[in-house]
Design an enzyme around this catalytic site. Structure first.
Site, PDB file in Angstrom:
ATOM      1  N   CYS A  58     113.145   9.211  78.636  1.00  0.00           N
ATOM      2  CA  CYS A  58     111.570   9.617  78.411  1.00  0.00           C
ATOM      3  C   CYS A  58     110.974   8.860  77.657  1.00  0.00           C
ATOM      4  O   CYS A  58     111.496   7.851  76.629  1.00  0.00           O
ATOM      5  CB  CYS A  58     111.730  11.117  77.649  1.00  0.00           C
ATOM      6  SG  CYS A  58     110.176  11.486  77.020  1.00  0.00           S
ATOM      7  N   GLU A  95     120.382  11.028  71.743  1.00  0.00           N
ATOM      8  CA  GLU A  95     119.450  10.253  71.639  1.00  0.00           C
ATOM      9  C   GLU A  95     119.530   9.221  70.560  1.00  0.00           C
ATOM     10  O   GLU A  95     118.993   8.132  70.527  1.00  0.00           O
ATOM     11  CB  GLU A  95     118.354  11.319  71.403  1.00  0.00           C
ATOM     12  CG  GLU A  95     116.980  10.545  71.492  1.00  0.00           C
ATOM     13  CD  GLU A  95     115.911  11.508  70.804  1.00  0.00           C
ATOM     14  OE1 GLU A  95     115.543  12.769  71.511  1.00  0.00           O
ATOM     15  OE2 GLU A  95     115.282  11.386  69.744  1.00  0.00           O
ATOM     16  N   ASN A 139     116.226  21.388  70.824  1.00  0.00           N
ATOM     17  CA  ASN A 139     115.045  21.810  70.671  1.00  0.00           C
ATOM     18  C   ASN A 139     114.722  23.672  70.718  1.00  0.00           C
ATOM     19  O   ASN A 139     114.256  23.976  70.061  1.00  0.00           O
ATOM     20  CB  ASN A 139     113.937  21.130  71.537  1.00  0.00           C
ATOM     21  CG  ASN A 139     114.128  21.522  72.860  1.00  0.00           C
ATOM     22  OD1 ASN A 139     113.293  22.476  73.468  1.00  0.00           O
ATOM     23  ND2 ASN A 139     114.775  20.830  74.059  1.00  0.00           N
TER      24      ASN A 139
HETATM   25  S1  SF4 Z   1     111.018  16.771  74.226  1.00  0.00           S
HETATM   26 FE1  SF4 Z   1     112.202  15.067  74.483  1.00  0.00          FE
HETATM   27  S2  SF4 Z   1     112.099  14.467  76.745  1.00  0.00           S
HETATM   28 FE2  SF4 Z   1     110.398  15.985  76.241  1.00  0.00          FE
HETATM   29  S3  SF4 Z   1     108.621  14.587  76.077  1.00  0.00           S
HETATM   30 FE3  SF4 Z   1     109.486  15.013  74.084  1.00  0.00          FE
HETATM   31  S4  SF4 Z   1     111.082  13.156  73.591  1.00  0.00           S
HETATM   32 FE4  SF4 Z   1     110.594  13.620  75.993  1.00  0.00          FE
END
Ligand code: SF4
Length: 304
Positions: free
Chosen positions: A114, A144, A245
């Site tokens: 990303c 990450e 998340n």
């Molecule tokens: S949540 Fe993770 S994968 Fe999604 S835009 Fe943000 S950094 Fe990138």
């Protein structure tokens, strides 16, 4: 098809619905995940060579299963990727060393890191170059964070460490220079935890340089979940049980005192008595959750 109300739009309730169902304004696939899934699918369609993803492309088993049905296999280590095939680097990124090892074996690397994660890798590297002891606020075993640390560690004499709890600061920094401290964050870190960490680091550093690298997509989803959880009797949070998340979204809702379940698929809601008793139900989904899974959940809720 049933209609589900968005929190910032009119609160019109579908006529046949027995319960009010509110969908968080910001939920589901972020731009980084969407790009990675699209890129991987496209690579699978275009490449004649077999395609492998190193580690889960995103933390969502249902998406991984769909890729597998398309012939795109997920493997845990580079050793499992055959020579002269294609290897996809997932959204979390990978260490430069790993990419070099793959290329040395004739493996074509398709990089789906990303852009927001790439930014953190670059910021951490920049801080190391400027002579700071670098703290990555995040879980040291998260892919990450491993990638960020590996990128910044390429610079000679790098001091870089991941810390996830302010209580660990004394022990983690015990043998490191503390005078000039630079900070970045895992993109999915909770804002409050990040701010707590900065407060504690300010007590030990003479100079503190901070990049708030929490991804806006994470921030927007967290805020939307927080606001929605204040309005409802019950929250349904959809996403991989191994997704940071998504787990954070569920924690935020629980901290509001709202009954909350973290599910991967709608089947996990069947027979939930608290859900049956609730009149107003909020729904949100982590950044690695596809819209079709959200739709399955809202369709099920409309049947209650
Ligand atoms: S949540 Fe993770 S994968 Fe999604 S835009 Fe943000 S950094 Fe990138």
């Amino acid at each position: 098809m049933n209609q589900t109300t968005l929190t910032d739009s009119s609160t019109e309730i579908p006529e046949k619905a027995n319960k009010t169902i509110l969908l968080a304004k910001h939920h589901g696939f972020c731009h980084g995940v969407k790009k990675a899934v699209d890129k991987t699918t496209q690579t699978g369609e275009e490449q004649e060579k077999p395609v492998y993803v190193l580690g889960q492309l995103i933390h969502n088993q249902q998406v991984i299963n769909k890729l597998s049905e398309q012939g795109i296999q997920t493997v845990e280590t580079l050793d499992q990727v055959p020579d002269n095939s294609v290897c996809v680097i997932r959204t979390h990124g990978a260490s430069p060393e790993l990419v070099q090892q793959a290329e040395a074996r004739g493996i074509s690397v398709s990089d789906a890191t990303c852009p927001d994660v790439r930014l953190v890798q670059n910021k951490a590297t920049e801080l190391v170059k400027e002579g700071y002891t670098v703290i990555v606020v995040g879980k040291k075993d998260h892919p990450e964070v491993i990638g960020i640390t590996a990128h910044a560690s390429q610079i000679p004499n790098a001091y870089i460490v991941a810390i996830n709890d302010p209580k660990d600061i004394p022990q983690k920094l015990e043998n490191l220079p503390k005078r000039r401290i630079g900070v970045v964050s895992q993109t999915t870190q909770m804002e409050e935890s990040f701010f707590d960490m900065i407060k504690e680091l300010a007590k030990v550093a003479k100079e503190l340089k901070v990049f708030n690298t929490i991804c806006p997509a994470t921030f927007f989803r967290q805020n939307a979940a927080l606001e929605l959880s204040k309005q409802v009797d019950f929250m349904v949070v959809i996403g991989g049980k191994n997704s940071s998340n998504t787990t954070h979204l569920a924690e935020i809702c629980k901290e509001q005192g709202t009954q909350t379940v973290h599910i991967e698929t709608y089947q996990e809601l069947e027979g939930n008595q608290e859900l049956l008793a609730a009149q107003t139900i909020g729904v949100t989904a982590g950044a690695s959750t596809p819209e079709w899974l959200v739709q399955e959940v809202t369709d099920y809720l409309h049947t209650l």
